[in-house]
Write a protein that holds these residues in place. Structure first.
Motif, PDB file in Angstrom:
ATOM      1  N   ARG A 131       0.816  -1.212   0.000  1.00 45.86           N
ATOM      2  CA  ARG A 131       0.000   0.000   0.000  1.00 45.86           C
ATOM      3  C   ARG A 131       0.854   1.268   0.000  1.00 45.86           C
ATOM      4  O   ARG A 131       1.993   1.268   0.450  1.00 45.86           O
ATOM      5  CB  ARG A 131      -0.915   0.010   1.231  1.00 45.86           C
ATOM      6  CG  ARG A 131      -1.857  -1.161   1.217  1.00 45.86           C
ATOM      7  CD  ARG A 131      -2.681  -1.283   2.464  1.00 45.86           C
ATOM      8  NE  ARG A 131      -3.341  -2.595   2.422  1.00 45.86           N
ATOM      9  CZ  ARG A 131      -4.345  -2.962   3.179  1.00 45.86           C
ATOM     10  NH1 ARG A 131      -4.836  -2.137   4.060  1.00 45.86           N
ATOM     11  NH2 ARG A 131      -4.860  -4.162   3.053  1.00 45.86           N
ATOM     12  N   ASP A 143       5.070   6.838  -0.368  1.00 49.38           N
ATOM     13  CA  ASP A 143       5.203   5.709   0.544  1.00 49.38           C
ATOM     14  C   ASP A 143       6.379   5.979   1.483  1.00 49.38           C
ATOM     15  O   ASP A 143       7.225   6.847   1.220  1.00 49.38           O
ATOM     16  CB  ASP A 143       5.432   4.414  -0.248  1.00 49.38           C
ATOM     17  CG  ASP A 143       4.949   3.184   0.519  1.00 49.38           C
ATOM     18  OD1 ASP A 143       4.604   3.301   1.713  1.00 49.38           O
ATOM     19  OD2 ASP A 143       4.921   2.094  -0.101  1.00 49.38           O
ATOM     20  N   ASP A 144       6.393   5.252   2.594  1.00 52.79           N
ATOM     21  CA  ASP A 144       7.528   5.236   3.522  1.00 52.79           C
ATOM     22  C   ASP A 144       7.924   6.641   3.977  1.00 52.79           C
ATOM     23  O   ASP A 144       9.030   7.127   3.722  1.00 52.79           O
ATOM     24  CB  ASP A 144       8.711   4.500   2.889  1.00 52.79           C
ATOM     25  CG  ASP A 144       8.360   3.024   2.660  1.00 52.79           C
ATOM     26  OD1 ASP A 144       7.626   2.462   3.489  1.00 52.79           O
ATOM     27  OD2 ASP A 144       8.799   2.467   1.643  1.00 52.79           O
TER      28      ASP A 144
HETATM   29 CA    CA Z   1       3.815   0.808   1.822  1.00 54.14          CA
END
Ligand code: CA
Length: 327
Positions: free
Chosen positions: A129, A315-316
């Motif tokens: 995700r 992300d991240d």
């Molecule tokens: Ca992710």
């Protein structure tokens, strides 16, 4: 046969208190939360965590005969480098698909105010995700101009470090030039509000070939509106056709100056390219405004407009309010 080295997304996080391992985790979020609990339980102790990668070599053809993996050897020496604990990390794996981040967070950090941003599975740098930011000429209800923005709040700090990965769309095209058509990338501001000092905004400008340069503007003591520091390090080529379809690691470091001193700074890297480098900056808030940062947003308003539906993914995300050792 082209061997491929894979070293990301594997391994585990280990938490140490005064050099002794106290726990292991499969996600960085768990490692951060465990580190913060350990700090609360052991005031004054040296708490850190590490991430041990598993490295694999893969061949295209023919598939190598898999060998049974031996049991891991005892812990190797020397120890891997330590990681300074962020205030908050998010890999977006813990939310429902389609979810919007509003009042989610931990340790004083909160995601708030999403606008055309939701948890999605089309692309992910970690896990399955990420956050999708939607841009385009029309909104789903037919109104003109769709743009994505994800706001956040954090404990007031004079100095902040932020890291996130952004996936540049295959159809990335920065329309129209000059400063009036900048697209926002990352903004930070203080308790007085978005349009008041102190405020720092990283933004992209069209480069004339569909790509973008990136630079910073910020408030300063004697002028309430944001201005671009006129120094050689403020900006350069940032996004071009070679980055389409790729994840770029964005890192930003901002420090507000002490009143009357030019010791603030704004820096931003994409991958390891230092795009914005404005040291020795007088960027403190004028009298009447608290000289701290406590709010921000990722991506945001596109003055240049995207001419077709254009989705970014993030992300991240990580944020620090103590020195992570880079910047
Ligand atoms: Ca992710």
């Amino acid at each position: 046969m082209t061997p491929k080295l894979t070293a990301e997304g594997s391994g585990y996080y280990r938490v140490f208190v005064d050099g002794a391992e106290v726990s292991r985790h499969t996600t960085e979020r768990e490692a951060v939360e465990s580190s913060l609990r350990a700090l609360a339980e052991h005031p004054g102790a040296a708490v850190r965590y590490t991430h041990d990668y598993v490295v694999r070599v893969e061949a295209d053809t023919p598939a190598p005969t898999p060998k049974p993996e031996p049991e891991p050897e005892p812990e190797p020496q020397p120890e891997p480098p330590s990681v300074v604990t962020p205030l908050f990390v998010d890999d977006f794996e813990g939310y429902p698909v389609g979810g919007k981040l509003s009042n989610h967070g931990a340790n004083g950090f909160r995601w708030v105010g999403p606008r055309y941003v939701e948890v999605a599975t089309e692309y992910a740098r970690s896990g399955r995700r990420s956050l999708r930011f939607r841009y385009g000429p029309y909104e789903p209800n037919g109104d003109t101009h769709m743009w994505g923005e994800q706001r956040f709040l954090f404990p007031a700090a004079r100095e902040v470090w932020i890291e996130f990965y952004v996936r540049i769309p295959e159809n990335y095209y920065h329309n129209r030039g000059n400063s009036s058509y900048n697209n926002k990338f990352l903004a930070l501001w203080g308790p007085s509000g978005y349009s008041q000092p102190p405020a720092v905004t990283f933004q992209t400008w069209a480069d004339g070939n569909g790509g973008s340069t990136l630079n910073v503007c910020r408030t300063e003591p004697n002028r309430p509106l944001e201005h671009y520091p006129r120094v050689p390090g403020n900006g350069g080529p940032a996004i071009d056709a070679s980055h389409r379809g790729r994840w770029l690691r964005a890192r930003a470091h901002v420090r507000l100056s002490d009143p009357g001193k030019a010791n603030g700074l704004e820096r931003l890297w994409l991958d390891d390219r230092l795009i914005v480098d404005v040291p020795n900056d007088a960027n403190e808030a004028p009298a009447g405004h608290e000289n701290v940062l406590c709010s921000g947003y990722l991506l945001g308003y596109d003055n240049g407009r995207f001419l077709e539906d254009t989705d970014f993914y993030v992300d991240d995300f990580r944020i620090w309010i103590s020195d992570p050792g880079w910047g």
